[in-house]
Design an enzyme around this catalytic site. Structure first.
Site, PDB file in Angstrom:
ATOM      1  N   GLY A  70      33.470  36.600  37.944  1.00  0.00           N
ATOM      2  CA  GLY A  70      34.560  35.903  37.248  1.00  0.00           C
ATOM      3  C   GLY A  70      35.715  35.533  38.159  1.00  0.00           C
ATOM      4  O   GLY A  70      36.245  34.426  38.112  1.00  0.00           O
ATOM      5  N   HIS A 111      28.858  39.462  37.952  1.00  0.00           N
ATOM      6  CA  HIS A 111      30.286  39.814  37.892  1.00  0.00           C
ATOM      7  C   HIS A 111      31.101  39.020  38.926  1.00  0.00           C
ATOM      8  O   HIS A 111      31.710  39.587  39.839  1.00  0.00           O
ATOM      9  CB  HIS A 111      30.477  41.329  38.095  1.00  0.00           C
ATOM     10  CG  HIS A 111      31.792  41.830  37.563  1.00  0.00           C
ATOM     11  ND1 HIS A 111      31.958  43.088  37.045  1.00  0.00           N
ATOM     12  CD2 HIS A 111      33.017  41.227  37.471  1.00  0.00           C
ATOM     13  CE1 HIS A 111      33.218  43.258  36.662  1.00  0.00           C
ATOM     14  NE2 HIS A 111      33.873  42.141  36.911  1.00  0.00           N
ATOM     15  N   GLU A 137      26.543  48.233  35.146  1.00  0.00           N
ATOM     16  CA  GLU A 137      26.457  47.440  36.385  1.00  0.00           C
ATOM     17  C   GLU A 137      26.222  48.335  37.598  1.00  0.00           C
ATOM     18  O   GLU A 137      26.828  49.406  37.678  1.00  0.00           O
ATOM     19  CB  GLU A 137      27.782  46.695  36.610  1.00  0.00           C
ATOM     20  CG  GLU A 137      28.029  45.605  35.634  1.00  0.00           C
ATOM     21  CD  GLU A 137      29.362  44.888  35.870  1.00  0.00           C
ATOM     22  OE1 GLU A 137      29.832  44.247  34.941  1.00  0.00           O
ATOM     23  OE2 GLU A 137      29.920  44.978  36.983  1.00  0.00           O
ATOM     24  N   ARG A 142      46.972  38.861  17.946  1.00  0.00           N
ATOM     25  CA  ARG A 142      48.216  38.988  17.174  1.00  0.00           C
ATOM     26  C   ARG A 142      49.101  37.765  17.388  1.00  0.00           C
ATOM     27  O   ARG A 142      49.830  37.352  16.527  1.00  0.00           O
ATOM     28  CB  ARG A 142      48.967  40.262  17.585  1.00  0.00           C
ATOM     29  CG  ARG A 142      48.400  41.508  16.924  1.00  0.00           C
ATOM     30  CD  ARG A 142      49.285  42.693  17.190  1.00  0.00           C
ATOM     31  NE  ARG A 142      49.354  43.007  18.605  1.00  0.00           N
ATOM     32  CZ  ARG A 142      48.494  43.799  19.218  1.00  0.00           C
ATOM     33  NH1 ARG A 142      47.506  44.354  18.568  1.00  0.00           N
ATOM     34  NH2 ARG A 142      48.615  44.062  20.514  1.00  0.00           N
ATOM     35  N   ALA A 154      34.180  39.509  30.267  1.00  0.00           N
ATOM     36  CA  ALA A 154      35.224  40.554  30.215  1.00  0.00           C
ATOM     37  C   ALA A 154      34.671  41.872  30.760  1.00  0.00           C
ATOM     38  O   ALA A 154      34.855  42.174  31.958  1.00  0.00           O
ATOM     39  CB  ALA A 154      35.740  40.683  28.788  1.00  0.00           C
ATOM     40  N   ARG A 155      34.009  42.645  29.912  1.00  0.00           N
ATOM     41  CA  ARG A 155      33.391  43.894  30.354  1.00  0.00           C
ATOM     42  C   ARG A 155      32.096  44.100  29.590  1.00  0.00           C
ATOM     43  O   ARG A 155      32.038  43.869  28.369  1.00  0.00           O
ATOM     44  CB  ARG A 155      34.320  45.089  30.107  1.00  0.00           C
ATOM     45  CG  ARG A 155      35.455  45.241  31.113  1.00  0.00           C
ATOM     46  CD  ARG A 155      34.948  45.621  32.513  1.00  0.00           C
ATOM     47  NE  ARG A 155      36.013  45.791  33.480  1.00  0.00           N
ATOM     48  CZ  ARG A 155      36.492  44.848  34.296  1.00  0.00           C
ATOM     49  NH1 ARG A 155      35.993  43.630  34.250  1.00  0.00           N
ATOM     50  NH2 ARG A 155      37.448  45.117  35.162  1.00  0.00           N
TER      51      ARG A 155
HETATM   52  C1  DGY Z   1      38.726  42.167  36.974  1.00  0.00           C
HETATM   53  O1  DGY Z   1      39.642  41.796  37.691  1.00  0.00           O
HETATM   54  O2  DGY Z   1      38.875  42.981  36.056  1.00  0.00           O
HETATM   55  C2  DGY Z   1      37.385  41.604  37.285  1.00  0.00           C
HETATM   56  O3  DGY Z   1      36.444  41.905  36.313  1.00  0.00           O
HETATM   57  C3  DGY Z   1      36.922  42.097  38.625  1.00  0.00           C
HETATM   58  O4  DGY Z   1      36.664  43.436  38.520  1.00  0.00           O
END
Ligand code: DGY
Length: 302
Positions: A270, A268, A250, A167, A220-221
């Protein structure tokens, strides 16, 4: 007696020590009865059952993560339990990993390293492992929040054409609907939270619209992507490659994904830098301390 804080799994000392200075701290959810605070992370589902196991003493669930799709917010609200997360402090770390995965997938680094480690490298070859360059490419950023915006900043040196869905406005970049963004982008990187609305955002319908030879990155997820559809798109096109840090179930990964050469797989990580994880741990502790001392926490989940 000081309030009981239960750390579901573990917390770096940068935060744990702050909690231990003030509270009784126990680890493991088997100790949750009577807790005033629970420290969770993305791998710990927080549902009504857990909240009830803690009981009426519970005042805060402090997630050691920016994402909070593991938490039943409604159940927390109904019990008057505050939920907090750790935004900002992991933004750069996660954005850097997104760039690392873009480059690794584009330059076929996983595949290349496997060849070297298997002892199959026989010397420089003019046509071996040819990839593509990020410089000058069209990069589609799905979600221009904190992490998506940081990815856009970090990409500047690559002089990309930047597209985004959001947005908010970003000067120098072009806003697109998701279908158009994936059709135009050489790289698509996901930076939206997981929710009922975004689950399987990238499904077989959307994947069919991706530009042939493009690269998908997900830090992200995992639930944002339909894994079966992704495997098909990596096998048959239109995707040339993917770089993934997160997965639907996961730490389970389907064997079909593990067998593919054109996907770079990270576990995972990140936010896995010393500075980010320490800052996250401190923020978790500051959130717990604030709520248990009757103050507004620094980073409540809205
Ligand atoms: C978050 O901070 O959401 C990362 O993916 C670690 O879980």
């Amino acid at each position: 007696m000081p309030p009981l804080v239960v750390v579901a799994r573990s917390l770096p000392a940068a935060g744990l020590d702050l909690l231990r200075d003030r509270f009784d701290v126990a680890s493991g959810l088997e100790n949750v009865a009577g807790a005033a605070a629970i420290v969770t992370d993305a791998s710990v589902p927080v549902d009504a059952e857990l909240l009830d196991a803690a009981g009426p003493s519970l005042r805060v669930v402090a997630n050691f993560a920016v994402g909070y799709d593991n938490i039943d917010l409604q159940a927390c609200r109904e019990r008057g339990v505050v939920v907090t997360n750790t935004p900002d402090v992991l933004t750069n770390a996660t954005a850097e990993l997104a760039l690392a995965l873009m480059l690794a997938a584009a330059r076929r680094l996983g595949e290349a390293e496997r060849i070297v480690r298997r002892g199959e490298w026989t010397g420089w070859e003019p046509e071996q492992l040819l990839g593509r360059e990020l410089a000058g490419a069209t990069v589609g950023i799905v979600g221009l929040g904190r992490i998506g915006s940081r990815v856009a900043d970090l990409l500047e040196g690559f002089s990309p054409r930047l597209l985004y869905t959001s947005r908010r406005e970003r000067p120098g970049a072009e806003r697109r609907e998701l279908d158009e963004l994936v059709a135009e982008s050489d790289f698509v990187t996901l930076h939206v939270p997981l929710s009922a609305e975004t689950r399987h955002l990238v499904d077989s319908r959307l994947l069919a619209l991706f530009k042939p030879g493009s690269i998908l990155v997900n830090t992200a997820r995992g639930g944002l992507v339909d894994t079966e559809a992704l495997v098909r798109a990596l096998r048959q096109g239109p995707l040339a490659a993917a770089g993934l840090d997160v997965y639907e179930h996961e730490p389970e990964l389907p064997p079909e994904l593990l067998e593919l050469e054109n996907v770079v797989l990270a576990p995972h990580i990140g936010s896995a830098t010393r500075s980010a994880r320490d800052a996250m741990a401190r923020l978790v502790a500051e959130n717990v301390i604030a709520v248990l001392e009757g103050r507004e926490p620094p980073t409540p989940v809205p």
